[in-house]
Design a protein around this motif. Structure first.
Motif, mmCIF file in Angstrom:
data_model
loop_
_atom_site.group_PDB
_atom_site.id
_atom_site.type_symbol
_atom_site.label_atom_id
_atom_site.label_comp_id
_atom_site.label_asym_id
_atom_site.label_seq_id
_atom_site.Cartn_x
_atom_site.Cartn_y
_atom_site.Cartn_z
ATOM 1 N N TYR A 14 -1.767 17.580 4.643
ATOM 2 C CA TYR A 14 -3.010 17.138 5.291
ATOM 3 C C TYR A 14 -2.767 16.834 6.768
ATOM 4 C CZ TYR A 14 -5.301 16.708 0.765
ATOM 5 O OH TYR A 14 -5.861 16.985 -0.463
ATOM 6 N N ALA A 15 -3.705 17.268 7.614
ATOM 7 C CA ALA A 15 -3.698 16.850 9.027
ATOM 8 C C ALA A 15 -4.932 15.992 9.242
ATOM 9 C CB ALA A 15 -3.762 18.074 9.940
ATOM 10 N N ILE A 16 -4.754 14.885 9.951
ATOM 11 C CA ILE A 16 -5.882 14.001 10.253
ATOM 12 C C ILE A 16 -6.145 14.089 11.755
ATOM 13 C CG2 ILE A 16 -6.749 11.612 10.165
ATOM 14 C CD1 ILE A 16 -6.099 12.575 7.362
ATOM 15 N N LEU A 17 -7.265 14.671 12.125
ATOM 16 C CA LEU A 17 -7.623 14.771 13.553
ATOM 17 C C LEU A 17 -8.474 13.564 13.919
ATOM 18 C CD1 LEU A 17 -8.518 18.526 14.183
ATOM 19 C CD2 LEU A 17 -6.336 17.336 14.333
ATOM 20 N N GLY A 18 -7.837 12.568 14.503
ATOM 21 C CA GLY A 18 -8.553 11.342 14.869
ATOM 22 C C GLY A 18 -8.218 10.223 13.902
ATOM 23 N N THR A 19 -7.191 9.436 14.269
ATOM 24 C CA THR A 19 -6.708 8.377 13.369
ATOM 25 C C THR A 19 -7.400 7.068 13.733
ATOM 26 O OG1 THR A 19 -4.653 9.622 13.315
ATOM 27 C CG2 THR A 19 -4.559 7.378 12.431
ATOM 28 N N GLY A 20 -8.711 7.051 13.496
ATOM 29 C CA GLY A 20 -9.494 5.854 13.780
ATOM 30 C C GLY A 20 -9.917 5.181 12.488
ATOM 31 N N ALA A 21 -11.133 4.618 12.512
ATOM 32 C CA ALA A 21 -11.624 3.850 11.366
ATOM 33 C C ALA A 21 -11.646 4.690 10.089
ATOM 34 C CB ALA A 21 -13.025 3.347 11.683
ATOM 35 N N LEU A 22 -12.146 5.902 10.197
ATOM 36 C CA LEU A 22 -12.297 6.750 9.012
ATOM 37 C C LEU A 22 -11.016 7.545 8.720
ATOM 38 C CD1 LEU A 22 -15.353 8.764 7.946
ATOM 39 C CD2 LEU A 22 -13.262 10.026 8.377
ATOM 40 N N GLY A 23 -10.527 8.269 9.744
ATOM 41 C CA GLY A 23 -9.328 9.090 9.550
ATOM 42 C C GLY A 23 -8.120 8.236 9.224
ATOM 43 N N GLY A 24 -8.007 7.083 9.898
ATOM 44 C CA GLY A 24 -6.866 6.193 9.647
ATOM 45 C C GLY A 24 -6.911 5.664 8.229
ATOM 46 N N TYR A 25 -8.099 5.330 7.754
ATOM 47 C CA TYR A 25 -8.208 4.766 6.399
ATOM 48 C C TYR A 25 -7.887 5.825 5.330
ATOM 49 C CZ TYR A 25 -9.962 2.861 2.102
ATOM 50 O OH TYR A 25 -10.051 2.458 0.788
ATOM 51 N N TYR A 26 -8.608 6.953 5.376
ATOM 52 C CA TYR A 26 -8.375 7.956 4.329
ATOM 53 C C TYR A 26 -6.955 8.535 4.433
ATOM 54 C CZ TYR A 26 -13.385 7.889 3.199
ATOM 55 O OH TYR A 26 -14.646 7.511 2.810
ATOM 56 N N GLY A 27 -6.502 8.784 5.665
ATOM 57 C CA GLY A 27 -5.153 9.350 5.846
ATOM 58 C C GLY A 27 -4.084 8.416 5.296
ATOM 59 N N ALA A 28 -4.241 7.121 5.577
ATOM 60 C CA ALA A 28 -3.249 6.153 5.090
ATOM 61 C C ALA A 28 -3.262 6.105 3.559
ATOM 62 C CB ALA A 28 -3.540 4.771 5.678
ATOM 63 N N CYS A 29 -4.455 6.164 2.969
ATOM 64 C CA CYS A 29 -4.535 6.150 1.491
ATOM 65 C C CYS A 29 -3.832 7.387 0.921
ATOM 66 C CB CYS A 29 -5.990 6.128 1.021
ATOM 67 S SG CYS A 29 -6.836 4.592 1.367
ATOM 68 N N LEU A 30 -4.037 8.543 1.563
ATOM 69 C CA LEU A 30 -3.406 9.781 1.062
ATOM 70 C C LEU A 30 -1.885 9.688 1.179
ATOM 71 C CD1 LEU A 30 -5.857 12.427 2.629
ATOM 72 C CD2 LEU A 30 -5.628 11.903 0.191
ATOM 73 N N GLN A 31 -1.397 9.181 2.317
ATOM 74 C CA GLN A 31 0.063 9.056 2.475
ATOM 75 C C GLN A 31 0.635 8.062 1.454
ATOM 76 O OE1 GLN A 31 1.931 8.683 6.377
ATOM 77 N NE2 GLN A 31 3.473 7.300 5.544
ATOM 78 N N LYS A 32 -0.071 6.955 1.273
ATOM 79 C CA LYS A 32 0.404 5.919 0.332
ATOM 80 C C LYS A 32 0.541 6.501 -1.076
ATOM 81 C CE LYS A 32 -0.911 1.292 -1.229
ATOM 82 N NZ LYS A 32 -1.924 1.384 -2.302
ATOM 83 N N SER A 33 -0.321 7.465 -1.399
ATOM 84 C CA SER A 33 -0.257 8.047 -2.750
ATOM 85 C C SER A 33 0.843 9.102 -2.852
ATOM 86 C CB SER A 33 -1.606 8.645 -3.127
ATOM 87 O OG SER A 33 -1.773 9.886 -2.469
ATOM 88 N N GLY A 34 1.577 9.339 -1.757
ATOM 89 C CA GLY A 34 2.740 10.229 -1.823
ATOM 90 C C GLY A 34 2.524 11.583 -1.180
ATOM 91 N N LEU A 35 1.390 11.794 -0.537
ATOM 92 C CA LEU A 35 1.130 13.117 0.054
ATOM 93 C C LEU A 35 1.712 13.240 1.454
ATOM 94 C CD1 LEU A 35 -2.452 13.488 -1.333
ATOM 95 C CD2 LEU A 35 -0.588 15.083 -1.767
ATOM 96 N N ASP A 36 1.849 14.498 1.884
ATOM 97 C CA ASP A 36 2.395 14.818 3.201
ATOM 98 C C ASP A 36 1.241 14.809 4.209
ATOM 99 O OD1 ASP A 36 4.072 15.814 5.186
ATOM 100 O OD2 ASP A 36 3.715 17.909 4.608
#
Ligand SMILES: NC(=O)C1=CN([C@@H]2O[C@H](COP(=O)(O)OP(=O)(O)OC[C@H]3O[C@@H](n4cnc5c(N)ncnc54)[C@H](OP(=O)(O)O)[C@@H]3O)[C@@H](O)[C@H]2O)C=CC1
Ligand SMILES: CC(C)(CO)C(=O)C(=O)O
Length: 320
Positions: A14-36
């Motif tokens: 996964y690439a997150i373009l824009g690590t703000g309120a939305l991208g930071g939240y969903y991206g962090a949840c995805l990483q926490k679950s073990g994803l790249d």
């Protein structure tokens, strides 16, 4: 016809373009679950490279001391799923960001509010590599790499097909939805992305617009009989806009949105936060494009038009 491709790799990147309120939240949840997960940052790049991300969430706080952070898309590896989580006011950057970032069999998932962004992304990467998602999320970025998730979080995701034809449910949608579900994010699959986008606008158009023009939170708009009626009248105009695009929003949907907002904690909309912080407003994608779509099909939406004109004035004055 939307792409039916099923990814072969056991794990999607996964690439997150824009690590703000939305991208930071969903991206962090995805990483926490073990994803790249690969995060594109802007002003927080140095800080997040050193300290990672902090998420305060009503579902439980957590910290990611290390994340794969980038300051430029040219340094990021091609990914299976590229999530667009910039404000739509930055979308002029997409033609330069997307082409080399999405794998040949990958997909760009637009998680922004508004209408018509998938059309633009399709022009860049091809219409069989685009999906959209409507996020029922209340999240803020409160500091460098610091996300505060206040409420909700569900995503309604749909495939894009040229000119927003109905594209149904595909295997790759299910595959991506499974990743999000494993990361604790509730997912709904929409057969018709255009209908889902119009439905989301039933909420965004009245509340985002009026919160700025009237300097009010959601509870204030709901607590006064005049503004409550205005909210409802705007909602019915959105329903008429959808109808002009041959999409029927069920009668009870407006009532459901009013009840949903009555139950919400008092909320300062994202457009109001942008206005207060003197950032550009997402007026074009949230108001301009719905008006363009409807006007091209002969529909006249006078209250939304007036709100659009007022927001354009305030946006321009705010930036000068
Ligand atoms: N927040 C929410 O709860 C919800 C948001 N949305 C939608 O999601 C989208 C994103 O909103 P939101 O997350 O709130 O906005 P934010 O402003 O919090 O996040 C956008 C991020 O994009 C970054 N950014 C801006 N320019 C660049 C650039 N050139 N390169 C890399 N990164 C960049 C910003 O970094 P910097 O600040 O350093 O410039 C910022 O962190 C919007 O369309 C919004 O309407 C939809 C539903 C709910
Ligand atoms: C309705 C709300 C506030 C949360 O579900 C939202 O989705 C938005 O701000 O766009």
């Amino acid at each position: 016809m939307a792409n039916q491709f099923i990814y072969n790799s056991s794990q999607l990147s996964y690439a997150i373009l824009g690590t703000g309120a939305l991208g930071g939240y969903y991206g962090a949840c995805l990483q926490k679950s073990g994803l790249d997960v690969h995060f594109l940052l802007h002003s927080d790049y140095e800080y997040v490279s050193k300290h990672g991300l902090v998420v305060e969430s009503k579902n439980g706080d957590f910290t990611l001391p290390q994340v794969q952070a980038y300051s430029e898309t040219s340094k990021m590896p091609p990914c299976d799923v590229v999530i667009v989580a910039l404000k739509t006011t930055q979308n002029h950057l997409l033609p330069q960001m997307l082409p080399n970032l999405v794998k040949e069999n990958g997909v760009v998932l637009v998680l922004q509010n508004g209408l018509g962004v998938e059309d633009e992304v399709a022009k860049i990467v091809g219409s069989n590599r685009v999906m959209g998602g409507l996020c029922f999320l209340c999240s803020n970025k409160v500091g460098a790499g610091h996300i505060r998730h206040l409420d909700y979080g569900e995503i309604k995701m749909g495939e894009y097909a040229a000119n927003y034809q109905t594209a149904g449910i595909t295997k790759r949608m299910q595959q991506i939805a499974n990743d999000f579900e494993s990361a604790g994010i509730k997912m709904q699959l929409a057969e018709d992305l255009l209908l889902a986008r119009w439905q989301k606008l039933v909420w965004n158009i009245p509340y985002n617009g009026l919160s700025v023009v009237l300097d009010a939170r959601t509870d204030e708009l709901m607590g006064n009989s005049h503004t409550r009626s205005l909210v409802e009248e705007l909602m019915w105009e959105v329903v008429a806009g959808a109808k002009s695009c041959d999409r029927t929003i069920p009668q009870n949907f407006v009532e459901t949105m009013l009840q949903y907002t009555d139950k919400m904690k008092p909320y300062r909309t994202s457009m109001k936060i942008d206005y207060d912080e003197k950032r550009p407003l997402e007026v074009e994608k949230m108001f301009g494009n719905p008006l363009k779509f409807s006007q091209a099909r002969g529909a006249n939406l006078p209250k939304i038009t007036m709100l659009y004109q007022q927001l354009k004035f305030l946006d321009s004055r705010n930036s000068s």
